[in-house]
Write a protein that holds these residues in place. Structure first.
Motif, mmCIF file in Angstrom:
data_model
loop_
_atom_site.group_PDB
_atom_site.id
_atom_site.type_symbol
_atom_site.label_atom_id
_atom_site.label_comp_id
_atom_site.label_asym_id
_atom_site.label_seq_id
_atom_site.Cartn_x
_atom_site.Cartn_y
_atom_site.Cartn_z
ATOM 1 N N PRO A 4 7.439 -31.716 42.041
ATOM 2 C CA PRO A 4 8.720 -31.901 41.230
ATOM 3 C C PRO A 4 8.739 -32.795 39.969
ATOM 4 C CG PRO A 4 9.289 -32.792 43.247
ATOM 5 C CD PRO A 4 7.775 -32.231 43.413
ATOM 6 N N ASP A 5 9.493 -32.467 39.172
ATOM 7 C CA ASP A 5 9.436 -33.421 37.960
ATOM 8 C C ASP A 5 10.557 -34.720 38.480
ATOM 9 O OD1 ASP A 5 8.138 -32.180 36.178
ATOM 10 O OD2 ASP A 5 9.645 -30.960 35.666
ATOM 11 N N TYR A 6 9.991 -35.968 38.263
ATOM 12 C CA TYR A 6 10.894 -36.996 38.238
ATOM 13 C C TYR A 6 10.956 -37.805 37.077
ATOM 14 C CZ TYR A 6 6.884 -39.639 39.478
ATOM 15 O OH TYR A 6 5.694 -40.255 39.405
ATOM 16 N N TYR A 7 12.126 -38.636 36.899
ATOM 17 C CA TYR A 7 12.364 -39.355 35.549
ATOM 18 C C TYR A 7 12.926 -40.798 36.115
ATOM 19 C CZ TYR A 7 12.414 -34.779 33.725
ATOM 20 O OH TYR A 7 11.976 -33.490 33.339
ATOM 21 N N VAL A 8 12.021 -41.816 35.767
ATOM 22 C CA VAL A 8 12.130 -43.109 36.183
ATOM 23 C C VAL A 8 13.169 -43.839 35.098
ATOM 24 C CG1 VAL A 8 11.024 -45.265 37.012
ATOM 25 C CG2 VAL A 8 10.207 -43.111 37.497
ATOM 26 N N ARG A 9 14.280 -44.398 35.732
ATOM 27 C CA ARG A 9 15.296 -45.062 34.544
ATOM 28 C C ARG A 9 15.487 -46.652 35.360
ATOM 29 N NH1 ARG A 9 16.720 -40.699 32.207
ATOM 30 N NH2 ARG A 9 16.933 -38.622 33.058
ATOM 31 N N LEU A 10 15.281 -47.582 34.392
ATOM 32 C CA LEU A 10 15.575 -48.928 34.795
ATOM 33 C C LEU A 10 16.943 -49.175 34.366
ATOM 34 C CD1 LEU A 10 12.340 -50.783 33.653
ATOM 35 C CD2 LEU A 10 12.876 -50.218 35.886
ATOM 36 N N VAL A 11 17.718 -49.652 35.352
ATOM 37 C CA VAL A 11 19.286 -49.872 34.963
ATOM 38 C C VAL A 11 19.290 -51.356 35.757
ATOM 39 C CG1 VAL A 11 19.833 -47.473 34.698
ATOM 40 C CG2 VAL A 11 19.849 -48.397 36.694
ATOM 41 N N GLY A 19 17.078 -49.718 44.272
ATOM 42 C CA GLY A 19 16.837 -48.500 43.601
ATOM 43 C C GLY A 19 17.470 -47.299 44.368
ATOM 44 N N THR A 20 17.361 -46.015 43.897
ATOM 45 C CA THR A 20 18.034 -45.151 44.476
ATOM 46 C C THR A 20 17.476 -43.638 43.879
ATOM 47 O OG1 THR A 20 19.864 -43.690 45.341
ATOM 48 C CG2 THR A 20 19.819 -44.792 43.086
ATOM 49 N N VAL A 21 17.413 -42.723 44.395
ATOM 50 C CA VAL A 21 16.820 -41.593 43.674
ATOM 51 C C VAL A 21 18.171 -40.464 44.213
ATOM 52 C CG1 VAL A 21 15.613 -40.585 46.168
ATOM 53 C CG2 VAL A 21 15.198 -39.765 43.631
ATOM 54 N N ASP A 30 16.147 -37.956 39.501
ATOM 55 C CA ASP A 30 16.194 -39.116 38.727
ATOM 56 C C ASP A 30 16.152 -40.209 39.533
ATOM 57 O OD1 ASP A 30 17.013 -38.152 36.134
ATOM 58 O OD2 ASP A 30 18.899 -37.676 36.661
ATOM 59 N N ILE A 31 15.019 -41.325 39.178
ATOM 60 C CA ILE A 31 14.848 -42.473 40.265
ATOM 61 C C ILE A 31 15.311 -43.395 39.394
ATOM 62 C CG2 ILE A 31 13.318 -44.086 41.035
ATOM 63 C CD1 ILE A 31 11.341 -41.482 41.635
ATOM 64 N N TYR A 32 16.448 -44.362 39.964
ATOM 65 C CA TYR A 32 16.875 -45.619 39.284
ATOM 66 C C TYR A 32 16.474 -46.928 40.084
ATOM 67 C CZ TYR A 32 20.083 -42.077 37.378
ATOM 68 O OH TYR A 32 20.728 -40.892 36.723
ATOM 69 N N LEU A 33 15.987 -47.599 39.184
ATOM 70 C CA LEU A 33 15.230 -48.875 39.716
ATOM 71 C C LEU A 33 15.945 -50.111 39.170
ATOM 72 C CD1 LEU A 33 11.589 -48.078 39.465
ATOM 73 C CD2 LEU A 33 13.092 -47.900 41.527
ATOM 74 N N ASN A 34 16.185 -51.027 39.793
ATOM 75 C CA ASN A 34 17.033 -52.243 39.540
ATOM 76 C C ASN A 34 16.255 -53.160 38.346
ATOM 77 O OD1 ASN A 34 18.699 -54.381 39.018
ATOM 78 N ND2 ASN A 34 19.213 -54.555 41.349
ATOM 79 N N GLU A 40 6.634 -56.214 40.122
ATOM 80 C CA GLU A 40 5.818 -56.003 41.582
ATOM 81 C C GLU A 40 6.972 -55.187 42.462
ATOM 82 O OE1 GLU A 40 3.099 -55.248 44.234
ATOM 83 O OE2 GLU A 40 2.890 -55.421 42.167
ATOM 84 N N LYS A 41 7.999 -55.765 42.684
ATOM 85 C CA LYS A 41 9.324 -55.185 43.326
ATOM 86 C C LYS A 41 9.710 -53.660 43.023
ATOM 87 C CE LYS A 41 13.455 -56.431 46.046
ATOM 88 N NZ LYS A 41 14.382 -57.590 46.362
ATOM 89 N N ARG A 42 9.672 -53.612 41.617
ATOM 90 C CA ARG A 42 10.041 -52.215 41.140
ATOM 91 C C ARG A 42 9.009 -51.444 41.434
ATOM 92 N NH1 ARG A 42 11.806 -54.998 35.877
ATOM 93 N NH2 ARG A 42 9.905 -54.172 35.212
#
Length: 104
Positions: A4-11, A19-21, A30-34, A40-42
């Motif tokens: 599947p397509d996924y999009y990573v967003r830094l917020v 993070g969450t998906v 949509d994958i949201y990373l802090n 490295e943690k991201r």
């Protein structure tokens, strides 16, 4: 195999959330990373969220604790004995045995 397509967003997320998906109606994610976390943690958290996608966790009805353990590479049986984790049991008898050993 279809991926599947996924999009990573830094917020900027609260410090307790790494993070969450979120699944989208079109089958993408949509994958949201802090953005407050170091790179490295991201990266580690991105792999964790991708594992949720690979394991089809959004289409299964197991307890969240079990899905989180799986995405973290911990088997369900091992999660019960891991310090700081939520133990998971396959039966009330297994839970009773665990707690009897824990109190000893």
């Amino acid at each position: 195999m279809w991926t599947p397509d996924y999009y990573v967003r830094l917020v900027e997320l609260p410090p307790a959330i790494d993070g969450t998906v979120v699944p989208n109606d079109d089958g993408s994610f949509d994958i949201y990373l802090n953005s407050r976390n170091p790179e490295e943690k991201r990266r580690i958290w991105l792999e964790h969220e991708l594992e949720h996608i690979r394991l089809d966790h959004f289409y299964r009805e197991e307890p969240v604790a079990q899905l989180e353990a799986e995405a973290g590479g911990v088997s369900v049986s091992a999660a019960g004995g891991k310090s700081g984790s939520i133990p998971l049991f396959s039966s009330p008898e297994e839970a009773a045995e665990y707690y009897l050993e824990y109190k000893s």
